[in-house]
Design an enzyme around this catalytic site. Structure first.
Site, short mmCIF file in Angstrom:
data_model
loop_
_atom_site.label_atom_id
_atom_site.label_comp_id
_atom_site.label_asym_id
_atom_site.label_seq_id
_atom_site.Cartn_x
_atom_site.Cartn_y
_atom_site.Cartn_z
N LYS A 142 0.83 -1.21 0.00
CA LYS A 142 0.00 0.00 0.00
C LYS A 142 0.86 1.25 0.00
O LYS A 142 0.56 2.24 -0.69
CB LYS A 142 -0.92 0.00 1.22
CG LYS A 142 -1.78 1.26 1.32
CD LYS A 142 -2.79 1.19 2.44
CE LYS A 142 -3.63 2.47 2.50
NZ LYS A 142 -4.71 2.39 3.50
N HIS A 298 -11.17 -28.89 -36.52
CA HIS A 298 -12.10 -27.79 -36.25
C HIS A 298 -13.20 -28.19 -35.27
O HIS A 298 -14.39 -27.99 -35.51
CB HIS A 298 -12.71 -27.28 -37.56
CG HIS A 298 -11.69 -26.76 -38.53
ND1 HIS A 298 -10.73 -25.84 -38.17
CD2 HIS A 298 -11.46 -27.05 -39.84
CE1 HIS A 298 -9.97 -25.57 -39.23
NE2 HIS A 298 -10.39 -26.31 -40.24
#
Length: 544
Positions: A142, A298
């Protein structure tokens, strides 16, 4: 706040002590940094002759409660969170004798490794939940304007290198990148804990059982780790990468032998489309207990077969549609012998994008090595599927239980006058396993436990049936065998009898489908009119 912040004091507390002594020594010897440390880390640093201040000396409080409380102290978190550019903050720090800490090097208790053990107890798991470590990391991250935070030993060298180049300081950009990495780590850590605890509670629930159905939870936390960047996505203008589930989340949508995690023995890097097709092929071939081969193109299995040996299964799968097999994916559920490689590489001269199997003989690998660009994946096994699967949609994610073929044939119903023969039933069960891997609306024509005709993804089921039958007839003609005697599987019920009429007209003698249409009687009557046997499974297998 200045972009460069010189390191004067560092707090080091690590579970993974890789490189930590050398890191501490460099901080002291090269930059005169004061080292504060805890427990085992302090002992390791001190034993190496590096000056270290124990945490209890720094805070004025001893470690207590079996080490649960040692860094949870204002002199630690005040030192990390104090804004150096705030006169008020600095005055309060001075008033309470809080000395600034400029660098934190912390890695966490090995919670994920602990709960991965099958023998772990609830108490052991709880004790391996780190509290002080994540708290220090978050506080330091932080306040990245002033504090350098290091959660990964692999970053020690980078930090030292930057300090050498900046007279003992780190840059703001580096501190912020390290802060971002830290929050990623603490988020994953918390998610691992919540995932484990929710799993524990589910197992302990009175209603839980091994056969219990998947109940979607109120929230799902995941952590994915990048495996590699891909050259591009489905098309060259799309950026792409492949990620794997972090170890503690592997049970979310991973099997015991997942595609992502398979060993790539040789070949070019896998593409986005390679991975999609390999996943579909790998899942399809694992539907079978007997030796099986799937050739996929495919997203649809253009060749499929089972046989007494995996080589014979490949031969029969290839015979289903040699033209479509070109440039496809071959998936096998048994070890690959040299004979199989010789068949597709030498006899059939088949171009293959990916070959995936549990293992390969040494002779097979030697022959495969002549095809430098062929991607060869070894999974180590073929047992089981993942329990869950997920797909992203705009704004969210769809999650469902994996569709595994688990119907018991003893629960099937046989509504037609003629019942299937034993041979027809074998073909029907084979077709039923394959059709679930074909895009809906799906029809699969089988003969002698080979998928010789496929009708995938048509907007209406009649077109799928017609397309599958025509391909089956072409296959028989090419192979020089008599057409007819076909078994057909449909992934969903027939809404009208026209599906049966088309199939019967093209030599289908047995049909397997879910049943459940309001017009089932029409389909049953059509079967009786044509002398076709039909089986209802009671389960649908759409694949979108």
């Amino acid at each position: 706040m200045a972009a460069d912040v010189k390191i004067g004091r560092a707090l080091i507390s690590v579970t993974d002590k890789t490189g930590v002594v050398d890191f501490a020594r460099a901080l002291v010897d090269d930059f005169g940094v004061e080292i504060i440390s805890t427990g085992g880390t302090a002992k390791a640093i001190e034993a190496a002759g590096v000056p270290v201040t124990p945490i209890e000396e720094f805070t004025g409080y001893p470690e207590m409660m079996d080490g649960r409380v040692k860094t949870l102290h204002p002199k630690v978190h005040g030192a990390l969170l104090c804004r150096r550019d705030s006169e008020e903050h600095m005055a309060q720090a001075s008033e309470h004798d809080i000395k600034m800490i400029d660098l934190v090097a912390v890695n966490l208790y090995e919670f994920e490794k602990t709960v991965a053990s099958p023998d772990v107890t609830f108490a052991d798991a709880i004790e391996h939940i780190d509290i002080g470590g994540p708290s220090m990391l978050r506080s330091a991250a932080k306040n990245n304007d002033s504090v350098t935070v290091v959660c990964d030993p692999s970053d020690y060298a980078m930090v030292l290198d930057e300090m050498h180049r900046h007279k003992g300081a780190t840059t703001l950009g580096t501190r912020r990148r390290l802060a971002a990495k830290t929050y990623t780590r603490t988020a994953a850590y918390d998610t691992a804990i919540s995932t484990w605890l929710n799993s524990y509670l589910a197992e302990e629930a009175p209603e839980a059982s091994a056969s219990a159905a998947f109940v979607p939870p109120a929230a799902i936390d995941l952590h994915l780790e990048k495996v590699e960047d891909l050259r591009y996505g489905e098309n060259p203008h799309q950026a792409a990468a492949v990620y794997r589930f972090a170890d503690e989340f592997g049970n979310f949508a991973s099997s015991a032998n997942p595609l992502v995690g398979a060993k790539q023995i040789q070949g070019k890097p896998l593409s986005y489309n390679n991975l999609l097709d390999a996943d579909a092929a790998w899942n399809a071939v694992r539907e079978f207990d007997e030796p099986a081969a799937i050739i996929l193109k495919h997203q649809n299995p253009c060749g499929s077969a089972v046989a007494k040996t995996v080589t014979e299964a490949y031969d029969r799968a290839f015979a289903c549609d040699p033209k479509s097999a070109y440039g496809g994916i071959i998936a096998l559920n048994r070890e690959v012998p040299l004979e199989l490689v010789e068949h597709f590489a030498d006899r059939d001269k088949l171009f293959v994008e990916v070959l995936i199997a549990p293992s390969f003989t040494d002779e097979a690998l030697e022959r495969l090595s002549r095809r430098k660009n062929l991607r060869v994946l070894e999974t180590g096994g073929a047992d089981g599927h993942a329990h869950l699967e997920a797909r992203t949609v705009d704004g969210g994610m769809l999650v469902q239980a994996v569709d595994t073929v688990s119907e018991d044939p003893s629960t099937f119903t046989f509504p037609t006058t003629r019942k299937p023969t034993d041979k027809e039933m074998d073909d029907l069960l084979f077709a039923w396993r394959v059709v679930k891997t074909v895009k809906s609306n799906a029809i699969l024509i089988a003969k002698d436990q080979s998928g010789i005709g496929m009708g995938p993804g048509q907007p209406n089921r009649v077109d799928s049936a017609l397309f599958a039958c025509e391909r089956a007839e072409e296959t028989c003609k090419r192979m020089g065998v008599e057409a007819g005697g076909f078994a057909a599987a449909s992934d969903a019920f027939f809404p009208f009898r026209d599906n049966v009429d088309v199939l019967a007209a093209h030599g289908v003698t047995a049909i397997i489908q879910p049943g459940g249409s309001m017009r089932d009687e029409e389909s049953i009557q059509a079967c009786d009119d044509h002398g076709v046997a039909m089986v209802f499974t009671g389960a649908r297998h759409f694949r979108h």
